[in-house]
Design a protein around this motif. Structure first.
Motif, PDB file in Angstrom:
ATOM      1  N   PRO A   1       0.658  -1.223  -0.136  1.00  0.00           N
ATOM      2  CA  PRO A   1      -0.064   0.159   0.163  1.00  0.00           C
ATOM      3  C   PRO A   1       0.742   1.303   0.096  1.00  0.00           C
ATOM      4  N   ALA A   2       2.273   1.132   0.287  1.00  0.00           N
ATOM      5  CA  ALA A   2       2.915   2.321   0.442  1.00  0.00           C
ATOM      6  C   ALA A   2       3.512   2.610  -0.876  1.00  0.00           C
ATOM      7  N   GLY A   3       3.373   1.774  -1.734  1.00  0.00           N
ATOM      8  CA  GLY A   3       4.295   1.797  -3.287  1.00  0.00           C
ATOM      9  C   GLY A   3       4.725   0.540  -3.808  1.00  0.00           C
ATOM     10  N   SER A   4       5.554   0.717  -5.013  1.00  0.00           N
ATOM     11  CA  SER A   4       6.214  -0.377  -5.586  1.00  0.00           C
ATOM     12  C   SER A   4       7.777   0.010  -5.105  1.00  0.00           C
ATOM     13  N   PHE A   5       8.640  -1.173  -4.812  1.00  0.00           N
ATOM     14  CA  PHE A   5       9.935  -1.134  -4.456  1.00  0.00           C
ATOM     15  C   PHE A   5      10.686  -2.030  -5.180  1.00  0.00           C
ATOM     16  N   ASP A   6      11.817  -1.822  -5.539  1.00  0.00           N
ATOM     17  CA  ASP A   6      13.039  -2.750  -5.843  1.00  0.00           C
ATOM     18  C   ASP A   6      13.598  -3.298  -4.690  1.00  0.00           C
ATOM     19  N   ALA A   7      13.211  -4.161  -4.296  1.00  0.00           N
ATOM     20  CA  ALA A   7      13.646  -4.689  -2.721  1.00  0.00           C
ATOM     21  C   ALA A   7      14.570  -6.023  -2.858  1.00  0.00           C
TER      22      ALA A   7
ATOM     23  N   ASN B   1       6.645   8.354   3.768  1.00  0.00           N
ATOM     24  CA  ASN B   1       6.811   9.569   3.197  1.00  0.00           C
ATOM     25  C   ASN B   1       8.276  10.036   3.421  1.00  0.00           C
ATOM     26  N   VAL B   2       8.830  10.732   2.587  1.00  0.00           N
ATOM     27  CA  VAL B   2      10.251  10.919   2.383  1.00  0.00           C
ATOM     28  C   VAL B   2      10.584  12.520   2.041  1.00  0.00           C
TER      29      VAL B   2
END
Length: 256
Positions: free
Chosen positions: A205-211, A251-252
């Motif tokens: 829900p916070a976004g898409s990430f390359d993790a 949030n950044v």
């Protein structure tokens, strides 16, 4: 001689007065130069099978000009009637400098603990039902302090070999967040074994990430995905115990 002493005192008084009379520096009206970046967010703890919410945590991370980081975490673990307040400060490599944690469980207040790491010396002071307890021990270079704030789980593997696909290990000083009976919070040294499985796309829900995907080896095999320069947890699963930890807000804010 008396005249000389009086003259010296008069000179010192003049110098001190001149120093005090100097105008104060003008207040800063722009970004705070002590903070390079502020990161805030939320994690949700839920069951994998039906999505039942078990708790969550709010966090605030500050990144400073020298690369050190400080994170503040408030954890509301309602499923087990636990509340935890935590802070950790690390150097630019994510090696711990200091940690504070305070723990409430269903049995009441279990105490607080303050841990510092200087070189290979770890010192801890715990306060709780049994009073003040101090301890100290030698620790390896690859040490991390685990206080159970989930969003910073990626900080515990700062010393990893990023090119290795075989199992690795790191040294961890683990705080007991849920002592039973009349016991109070304490820490112990252990080894954590993990495997770096590669980079994967993860959507929350916070976004898409390359993790980076890690598997923790041991009695309870956990899968976790860590993203970004701040090594934040975006997802963690524990299939055996039907649990999932998910980043739901992020949030950044760059300070400059």
């Amino acid at each position: 001689m008396r005249f000389t002493v009086l003259a010296l005192l008069g000179s010192l008084t003049f110098i001190t007065g001149a120093a005090l009379a100097q105008p104060a520096p003008a207040e800063n009206t722009g970004p705070n130069t002590s903070i390079v970046r502020t990161v805030t967010g939320k994690m949700t703890f839920r069951t994998l099978s039906d999505g039942r919410v078990r708790g969550g945590e709010d966090f605030r991370l500050l990144v400073h000009p020298d690369g050190t980081r400080q994170i503040f975490i408030s954890k509301d673990f309602k499923a087990v009637n636990a509340q935890q307040s935590m802070m950790t400060r690390v150097d630019a490599r994510f090696r711990p400098l200091e940690t504070y944690a305070s723990y409430w469980t269903r049995d009441g207040f279990k105490g607080s603990i303050y841990v510092t790491v200087s070189g290979n010396e770890l010192s801890a002071v715990a306060f709780g039902p049994k009073g003040r307890i101090e301890s100290a021990l030698r620790v390896p270079d690859d040490i991390s302090v685990v206080h159970h704030g989930e969003v910073m789980n990626g900080w515990y593997y700062w010393s990893e070999d990023a090119g290795s696909k075989t199992p690795q290990s790191s040294s961890v000083y683990i705080l007991n967040a849920a002592p039973r009976g009349d016991a109070q919070v304490a820490g112990f040294l252990a080894e954590s074994r993990f495997t770096r499985l590669g980079i994967e796309k993860v959507t929350t829900p916070a976004g898409s990430f390359d993790a980076v995907h890690y598997r923790l080896e041991g009695q309870e095999a956990l899968e976790m995905w860590i993203a970004g320069e701040d090594r934040l947890l975006v997802r963690q699963t524990d299939v055996k115990n039907d649990r999932e930890y998910l980043l739901t807000e992020l949030n950044v804010v760059p300070a400059r």
